[in-house]
Scaffold this motif. Structure first.
Motif, PDB file in Angstrom:
ATOM      1  N   LEU A  79     -12.777 -41.860 -21.051  1.00  4.98           N
ATOM      2  CA  LEU A  79     -12.784 -40.491 -20.542  1.00  4.98           C
ATOM      3  C   LEU A  79     -11.981 -39.523 -21.405  1.00  4.98           C
ATOM      4  CD1 LEU A  79     -12.378 -40.952 -16.669  1.00  4.98           C
ATOM      5  CD2 LEU A  79     -14.233 -39.744 -17.830  1.00  4.98           C
ATOM      6  N   ASP A  80     -10.995 -40.027 -22.126  1.00 10.92           N
ATOM      7  CA  ASP A  80     -10.063 -39.147 -22.840  1.00 10.92           C
ATOM      8  C   ASP A  80     -10.123 -39.296 -24.365  1.00 10.92           C
ATOM      9  OD1 ASP A  80      -8.859 -37.982 -20.439  1.00 10.92           O
ATOM     10  OD2 ASP A  80      -8.116 -40.001 -20.088  1.00 10.92           O
ATOM     11  N   ARG A  81     -11.230 -39.831 -24.839  1.00  9.56           N
ATOM     12  CA  ARG A  81     -11.410 -39.981 -26.290  1.00  9.56           C
ATOM     13  C   ARG A  81     -12.393 -38.920 -26.800  1.00  9.56           C
ATOM     14  NH1 ARG A  81     -13.027 -45.745 -29.195  1.00  9.56           N
ATOM     15  NH2 ARG A  81     -13.468 -44.904 -31.283  1.00  9.56           N
ATOM     16  N   ASN A  82     -12.252 -38.526 -28.043  1.00  7.27           N
ATOM     17  CA  ASN A  82     -13.122 -37.536 -28.679  1.00  7.27           C
ATOM     18  C   ASN A  82     -14.597 -37.871 -28.418  1.00  7.27           C
ATOM     19  OD1 ASN A  82     -14.425 -35.713 -30.328  1.00  7.27           O
ATOM     20  ND2 ASN A  82     -13.326 -36.276 -32.197  1.00  7.27           N
ATOM     21  N   ILE A  83     -15.330 -36.907 -27.864  1.00  9.39           N
ATOM     22  CA  ILE A  83     -16.733 -37.140 -27.520  1.00  9.39           C
ATOM     23  C   ILE A  83     -17.569 -37.452 -28.751  1.00  9.39           C
ATOM     24  CG2 ILE A  83     -17.590 -34.766 -27.687  1.00  9.39           C
ATOM     25  CD1 ILE A  83     -18.242 -37.127 -24.748  1.00  9.39           C
ATOM     26  N   ASN A  84     -17.169 -36.926 -29.916  1.00  7.71           N
ATOM     27  CA  ASN A  84     -17.921 -37.173 -31.150  1.00  7.71           C
ATOM     28  C   ASN A  84     -17.878 -38.629 -31.580  1.00  7.71           C
ATOM     29  OD1 ASN A  84     -19.023 -34.658 -31.603  1.00  7.71           O
ATOM     30  ND2 ASN A  84     -17.336 -33.945 -32.903  1.00  7.71           N
ATOM     31  N   LYS A 125      -9.227 -32.306 -29.047  1.00 12.38           N
ATOM     32  CA  LYS A 125     -10.632 -32.672 -29.093  1.00 12.38           C
ATOM     33  C   LYS A 125     -11.273 -32.589 -27.702  1.00 12.38           C
ATOM     34  CE  LYS A 125     -10.391 -33.635 -33.457  1.00 12.38           C
ATOM     35  NZ  LYS A 125     -10.986 -32.701 -34.458  1.00 12.38           N
ATOM     36  N   VAL A 126     -12.586 -32.371 -27.704  1.00  8.17           N
ATOM     37  CA  VAL A 126     -13.357 -32.353 -26.457  1.00  8.17           C
ATOM     38  C   VAL A 126     -13.606 -33.783 -26.014  1.00  8.17           C
ATOM     39  CG1 VAL A 126     -15.587 -31.763 -25.414  1.00  8.17           C
ATOM     40  CG2 VAL A 126     -14.442 -30.139 -26.943  1.00  8.17           C
ATOM     41  N   THR A 127     -13.378 -34.045 -24.728  1.00  9.97           N
ATOM     42  CA  THR A 127     -13.555 -35.381 -24.160  1.00  9.97           C
ATOM     43  C   THR A 127     -14.509 -35.320 -22.972  1.00  9.97           C
ATOM     44  OG1 THR A 127     -11.752 -35.158 -22.553  1.00  9.97           O
ATOM     45  CG2 THR A 127     -11.155 -35.910 -24.784  1.00  9.97           C
ATOM     46  N   LEU A 128     -14.923 -36.477 -22.511  1.00  5.14           N
ATOM     47  CA  LEU A 128     -15.799 -36.523 -21.346  1.00  5.14           C
ATOM     48  C   LEU A 128     -15.106 -35.938 -20.124  1.00  5.14           C
ATOM     49  CD1 LEU A 128     -18.429 -37.332 -19.937  1.00  5.14           C
ATOM     50  CD2 LEU A 128     -17.496 -39.638 -19.656  1.00  5.14           C
ATOM     51  N   PRO A 132      -9.605 -26.742 -25.937  1.00  2.50           N
ATOM     52  CA  PRO A 132     -10.051 -27.590 -24.835  1.00  2.50           C
ATOM     53  C   PRO A 132      -8.887 -27.978 -23.918  1.00  2.50           C
ATOM     54  CG  PRO A 132     -11.077 -28.299 -26.883  1.00  2.50           C
ATOM     55  CD  PRO A 132     -10.045 -27.256 -27.248  1.00  2.50           C
ATOM     56  N   GLY A 133      -9.129 -27.851 -22.619  1.00  7.84           N
ATOM     57  CA  GLY A 133      -8.125 -28.207 -21.630  1.00  7.84           C
ATOM     58  C   GLY A 133      -7.181 -27.086 -21.264  1.00  7.84           C
ATOM     59  N   SER A 134      -7.222 -25.972 -22.003  1.00  7.73           N
ATOM     60  CA  SER A 134      -6.261 -24.900 -21.758  1.00  7.73           C
ATOM     61  C   SER A 134      -6.640 -24.027 -20.576  1.00  7.73           C
ATOM     62  CB  SER A 134      -6.103 -24.029 -23.013  1.00  7.73           C
ATOM     63  OG  SER A 134      -7.328 -23.375 -23.332  1.00  7.73           O
ATOM     64  N   ARG A 135      -7.926 -23.966 -20.223  1.00  6.10           N
ATOM     65  CA  ARG A 135      -8.357 -23.207 -19.054  1.00  6.10           C
ATOM     66  C   ARG A 135      -9.724 -23.687 -18.589  1.00  6.10           C
ATOM     67  NH1 ARG A 135     -11.651 -18.645 -20.488  1.00  6.10           N
ATOM     68  NH2 ARG A 135     -11.693 -18.192 -22.741  1.00  6.10           N
ATOM     69  N   ALA A 158     -22.193 -27.654 -21.255  1.00  7.48           N
ATOM     70  CA  ALA A 158     -21.318 -28.828 -21.295  1.00  7.48           C
ATOM     71  C   ALA A 158     -22.024 -30.041 -20.702  1.00  7.48           C
ATOM     72  CB  ALA A 158     -20.025 -28.543 -20.532  1.00  7.48           C
ATOM     73  N   TYR A 159     -22.805 -29.805 -19.646  1.00  7.34           N
ATOM     74  CA  TYR A 159     -23.524 -30.917 -19.022  1.00  7.34           C
ATOM     75  C   TYR A 159     -24.767 -31.312 -19.815  1.00  7.34           C
ATOM     76  CZ  TYR A 159     -20.579 -31.803 -15.041  1.00  7.34           C
ATOM     77  OH  TYR A 159     -19.519 -32.202 -14.251  1.00  7.34           O
ATOM     78  N   VAL A 160     -25.323 -30.382 -20.594  1.00  6.18           N
ATOM     79  CA  VAL A 160     -26.390 -30.764 -21.524  1.00  6.18           C
ATOM     80  C   VAL A 160     -25.825 -31.726 -22.565  1.00  6.18           C
ATOM     81  CG1 VAL A 160     -28.061 -29.929 -23.220  1.00  6.18           C
ATOM     82  CG2 VAL A 160     -27.607 -28.587 -21.165  1.00  6.18           C
ATOM     83  N   LEU A 161     -24.598 -31.477 -22.984  1.00  2.63           N
ATOM     84  CA  LEU A 161     -23.947 -32.386 -23.932  1.00  2.63           C
ATOM     85  C   LEU A 161     -23.695 -33.746 -23.283  1.00  2.63           C
ATOM     86  CD1 LEU A 161     -22.792 -32.924 -26.683  1.00  2.63           C
ATOM     87  CD2 LEU A 161     -20.665 -31.781 -25.998  1.00  2.63           C
ATOM     88  N   VAL A 162     -23.330 -33.762 -22.006  1.00  2.00           N
ATOM     89  CA  VAL A 162     -23.166 -35.036 -21.292  1.00  2.00           C
ATOM     90  C   VAL A 162     -24.511 -35.765 -21.227  1.00  2.00           C
ATOM     91  CG1 VAL A 162     -22.551 -36.111 -19.095  1.00  2.00           C
ATOM     92  CG2 VAL A 162     -21.202 -34.190 -19.958  1.00  2.00           C
ATOM     93  N   GLN A 163     -25.588 -35.023 -21.032  1.00  2.08           N
ATOM     94  CA  GLN A 163     -26.925 -35.642 -21.034  1.00  2.08           C
ATOM     95  C   GLN A 163     -27.197 -36.337 -22.357  1.00  2.08           C
ATOM     96  OE1 GLN A 163     -30.249 -33.051 -20.023  1.00  2.08           O
ATOM     97  NE2 GLN A 163     -31.715 -34.379 -21.061  1.00  2.08           N
TER      98      GLN A 163
END
Length: 381
Positions: A104-109, A127-130, A176-179, A186-191
């Motif tokens: 959950l907390d690792r770089n999505i890339n 980095k952006v994470t799940l 990321p995570g600041s607000r 974002a959910y398209v990326l999760v897809q």
């Protein structure tokens, strides 16, 4: 004076109890009140399901699937879940986390294979994470996911904001995570993440890992409907004036709002999540992961949520109280809505789905009435 106040309180309590008895047991009165609201607000059809003790206690249907038609809404009528889709997609992504396929907390890339989220000065900080994607804290932009008429962009075209897609590209706009910033893309990326991890379209993965195990036979992420579901009654969307419209569901990007389902199927999903939270089931999520899903990640501005003091969880909203509530809400153009509310600790909840634009405003009032008449604990509003 104190005695008079006590008497007044007892009288008011008796009136409320009597009102609850009338509403709960006199279904004719309930139906007439609701049908009056539907007429005034141009909402052709409504479907509902009530959950108590982790069981669907009843389903109710009102109205028609299309204005001017005679086909009635039934318990099996298909509605658009709109952004409640995000809850189901979050469950699927968390299932992969439970299986150890993603952190959950690792770089999505580190997990994406067919596309990479571009780095910039903001991602240099974090980095952006799940976890950040599921909780709308990734920094990805707001906005609807649209396209040119009659054409189907690929997911990569959607993420790049390239024609025939007509949406903002998936580019990080703040650290990321600041607000918090509600993000469909974002959910398209999760897809894309789910499809890369599984090697299959998300509709197939959802069917195999979620719908089939939970008996959600009236649910699909594939639209237009496949041949096996063509015989189902479909509640068409209606605008604010009650005029029937063609569905405007995206053909490829579906994780942000493409779920077609019924109130009872969504109730089955809610029940499974509440049972996982209670430690009674691990068919889809472990208890540890269910608790993470329902953990308040960030407080939200009450103005965004209609004055309610809500928090963002992973794919759901949280409202605190003596017993906390989970909420998932959605509103698809040109006119379809869905509200889901549950109390995980008690196994109680409700789902309300409509095929009218103004159903988004009526649905929370219906849930509020159910809350009062079924004596659920009040949330902190």
């Amino acid at each position: 004076m104190k005695r008079k106040w006590k008497i007044l309180i007892y009288v008011l309590a008796a009136i409320l109890l009597l009102a609850a008895i009338v509403v709960v047991f006199n279904q004719e009165i309930l139906g007439q009140i609701l049908k009056g609201q539907m007429r005034r607000q141009n909402i052709p059809g409504i479907g509902m399901a009530l959950v108590d003790d982790n069981t669907i206690r009843w389903t109710k249907s009102f109205g028609v699937v299309q204005t001017g038609g005679h086909e009635l809404v039934t318990k099996d009528t298909l509605f658009q879940a709109a952004s409640v889709t995000k809850m189901a997609v979050a469950v699927l992504a968390l299932h992969f986390a439970d299986m150890g396929k993603i952190d959950l907390d690792r770089n999505i890339n580190d997990y994406l294979q067919s596309w990479q989220l571009p780095d910039n000065g903001f991602t240099a900080e974090r980095k952006v994470t799940l976890r950040l994607l599921l909780s709308h804290r990734s920094g990805l932009p707001e906005g609807d996911i649209t396209r040119a008429a009659g054409v189907a962009p690929t997911l990569v075209q959607v993420l790049n904001g390239e024609a025939p897609a007509r949406n903002k590209p998936a580019r990080v706009e703040f650290i990321p995570g600041s607000r918090w910033q509600y993000s469909n893309i974002a959910y398209v990326l999760v897809q894309l993440l789910i499809e890369d991890l599984s090697g299959q379209p998300i509709a197939r993965v959802m069917q195999d890992l979620l719908f089939a195990p939970l008996g959600m036979a009236n649910s699909t992420l594939a639209y237009p409907l496949a041949a096996a579901m063509k015989d189902r009654s479909e509640a068409l969307p209606h605008d604010g004036e009650g005029k029937s419209q063609h569905p405007q569901l995206h053909p490829t990007a579906v994780a942000q709002g493409g779920l077609i389902t019924t109130p009872s199927d969504l109730a089955k999903l809610m029940i499974e999540l509440m049972r996982a939270y209670q430690g009674q089931s691990d068919r889809i999520l472990s208890r540890k992961t269910a608790k993470q899903m329902f953990h308040p990640e960030m407080a939200l501005d009450p103005q965004w949520f209609g004055g309610i003091h809500a928090y963002q969880g992973l794919g759901v909203f949280i409202v605190k109280g003596k017993k906390f509530y989970i909420l998932s809400v959605g509103n698809n153009a040109p006119g379809a809505s869905c509200w889901l509310a549950g109390i995980p600790e008690l196994g109680k909840g409700a789902v309300v789905m409509t095929n009218g634009q103004r159903g988004f405003d009526l649905s929370p009032k219906i849930i509020g009435a159910l809350l009062i008449t079924h004596l659920w604990p009040m949330p902190d509003l």
